[in-house]
Scaffold this active site. Structure first.
Site, PDB file in Angstrom:
ATOM      1  N   CYS A 102       6.172   0.073   7.579  1.00  0.00           N
ATOM      2  CA  CYS A 102       5.788   1.207   6.728  1.00  0.00           C
ATOM      3  C   CYS A 102       6.969   1.585   5.843  1.00  0.00           C
ATOM      4  O   CYS A 102       8.097   1.675   6.329  1.00  0.00           O
ATOM      5  CB  CYS A 102       5.381   2.385   7.610  1.00  0.00           C
ATOM      6  SG  CYS A 102       4.880   3.841   6.677  1.00  0.00           S
ATOM      7  N   LEU A 103       6.707   1.834   4.581  1.00  0.00           N
ATOM      8  CA  LEU A 103       7.782   2.205   3.656  1.00  0.00           C
ATOM      9  C   LEU A 103       8.449   3.520   4.061  1.00  0.00           C
ATOM     10  O   LEU A 103       9.586   3.776   3.686  1.00  0.00           O
ATOM     11  CB  LEU A 103       7.235   2.320   2.223  1.00  0.00           C
ATOM     12  CG  LEU A 103       6.725   1.014   1.592  1.00  0.00           C
ATOM     13  CD1 LEU A 103       6.073   1.292   0.251  1.00  0.00           C
ATOM     14  CD2 LEU A 103       7.848   0.001   1.445  1.00  0.00           C
TER      15      LEU A 103
ATOM     16  N   GLY B   2       0.842  -1.190   0.000  1.00  0.00           N
ATOM     17  CA  GLY B   2       0.000   0.000   0.000  1.00  0.00           C
ATOM     18  C   GLY B   2       0.876   1.237   0.000  1.00  0.00           C
ATOM     19  O   GLY B   2       2.037   1.189   0.425  1.00  0.00           O
TER      20      GLY B   2
ATOM     21  N   HIS C  66      -2.478   7.541   7.003  1.00  0.00           N
ATOM     22  CA  HIS C  66      -1.458   8.439   6.428  1.00  0.00           C
ATOM     23  C   HIS C  66      -2.070   9.759   5.965  1.00  0.00           C
ATOM     24  O   HIS C  66      -1.407  10.800   5.989  1.00  0.00           O
ATOM     25  CB  HIS C  66      -0.787   7.777   5.218  1.00  0.00           C
ATOM     26  CG  HIS C  66       0.396   6.916   5.549  1.00  0.00           C
ATOM     27  ND1 HIS C  66       1.518   7.397   6.177  1.00  0.00           N
ATOM     28  CD2 HIS C  66       0.636   5.601   5.329  1.00  0.00           C
ATOM     29  CE1 HIS C  66       2.409   6.410   6.324  1.00  0.00           C
ATOM     30  NE2 HIS C  66       1.885   5.305   5.833  1.00  0.00           N
TER      31      HIS C  66
ATOM     32  N   HIS D 291      -4.240   1.374   7.603  1.00  0.00           N
ATOM     33  CA  HIS D 291      -2.890   1.956   7.678  1.00  0.00           C
ATOM     34  C   HIS D 291      -2.744   3.111   6.680  1.00  0.00           C
ATOM     35  O   HIS D 291      -2.250   4.191   7.023  1.00  0.00           O
ATOM     36  CB  HIS D 291      -1.862   0.839   7.417  1.00  0.00           C
ATOM     37  CG  HIS D 291      -0.438   1.288   7.378  1.00  0.00           C
ATOM     38  ND1 HIS D 291       0.508   0.852   8.286  1.00  0.00           N
ATOM     39  CD2 HIS D 291       0.223   2.127   6.533  1.00  0.00           C
ATOM     40  CE1 HIS D 291       1.675   1.419   8.006  1.00  0.00           C
ATOM     41  NE2 HIS D 291       1.529   2.195   6.945  1.00  0.00           N
ATOM     42  N   GLU D 292      -3.180   2.880   5.437  1.00  0.00           N
ATOM     43  CA  GLU D 292      -3.006   3.900   4.392  1.00  0.00           C
ATOM     44  C   GLU D 292      -3.903   5.113   4.630  1.00  0.00           C
ATOM     45  O   GLU D 292      -3.482   6.254   4.422  1.00  0.00           O
ATOM     46  CB  GLU D 292      -3.270   3.310   2.995  1.00  0.00           C
ATOM     47  CG  GLU D 292      -2.363   2.154   2.593  1.00  0.00           C
ATOM     48  CD  GLU D 292      -0.879   2.415   2.806  1.00  0.00           C
ATOM     49  OE1 GLU D 292      -0.430   3.578   2.716  1.00  0.00           O
ATOM     50  OE2 GLU D 292      -0.151   1.443   3.086  1.00  0.00           O
TER      51      GLU D 292
ATOM     52  N   GLN E 208       3.129   9.978   1.301  1.00  0.00           N
ATOM     53  CA  GLN E 208       4.426   9.278   1.371  1.00  0.00           C
ATOM     54  C   GLN E 208       5.339   9.617   0.192  1.00  0.00           C
ATOM     55  O   GLN E 208       6.540   9.363   0.247  1.00  0.00           O
ATOM     56  CB  GLN E 208       4.221   7.761   1.420  1.00  0.00           C
ATOM     57  CG  GLN E 208       3.574   7.285   2.714  1.00  0.00           C
ATOM     58  CD  GLN E 208       3.461   5.778   2.721  1.00  0.00           C
ATOM     59  OE1 GLN E 208       2.512   5.219   2.206  1.00  0.00           O
ATOM     60  NE2 GLN E 208       4.440   5.110   3.297  1.00  0.00           N
TER      61      GLN E 208
HETATM   62 ZN    ZN Z   1       2.792   3.487   5.896  1.00  0.00          ZN
END
Ligand code: ZN
Length: 179
Positions: A102-103, A46, A148, A144-145, A51
């Protein structure tokens, strides 16, 4: 298509409340394509626009479709979801704990409680209204997304956060607790 840079928490954009998507023009289409490519290349399941330093309410989600994932996720494996202005309109009562990463926070993991099921509404990449019912891991990724988009990171709500001792694949499950 372009692989975009994924920003980390030292960049304040990650903490901002993102604004509503109002234009589904060519520029937006390119952003969607670039985000999908960036998510798959990372690799991740995701990605939210903040991000990649774009403070707009847009997420892309895709569970992997290798053989193991197909067994685990069934028909959800490999399905690409592009959701502009996503909103969770319904949740299960039941919550489940799971490990998240998380990226934007490479090398860290945490135990996070999430709703087992969520219903998400929003718009697809053309602006058409959509509604998605997600369960299990897919529901976790959506939560999660969407977090953000409000500047919230999993480390804010995790019961505990730990760092992988070594980035080497073989030792990635050997962890040390930091808090
Ligand atoms: Zn994340």
């Amino acid at each position: 298509m372009t692989i975009l840079d994924i920003i980390q928490p030292d960049n304040p954009i990650l903490r901002k409340k993102a604004v509503k998507v109002t234009s589904f023009d060519a520029r937006f289409q390119k952003l969607v394509d670039d985000m999908v490519e960036t998510m798959i290349a990372a690799p991740g399941v995701g990605l939210a626009a903040p991000q990649v330093a774009v403070s707009q309410r847009l997420i892309v989600v895709r569970l992997p479709d290798d053989e193991e994932s197909k067994k685990e996720y069934g028909k959800e494996a490999g399905v690409l979801y592009v959701v502009a202005n996503p909103k969770i309109i319904k949740t299960s009562k039941e919550m489940v704990e799971g490990i998240e990463a998380c990226l934007s926070i490479p090398g860290f993991y945490g135990d996070v409680d999430r709703y087992q099921m969520v219903v998400v509404t929003g718009q697809d990449r053309t602006g058409k209204p959509i509604r998605i019912k997600a369960k299990g891991w897919l529901a976790r990724v959506f939560q999660h997304e969407i977090d953000h988009l409000d500047g919230r990171l999993f480390i804010d709500i995790a019961k505990n956060v730990w760092k992988a001792k070594d980035v080497d694949e073989e030792t990635a499950d050997e962890t040390i607790e930091i808090e």
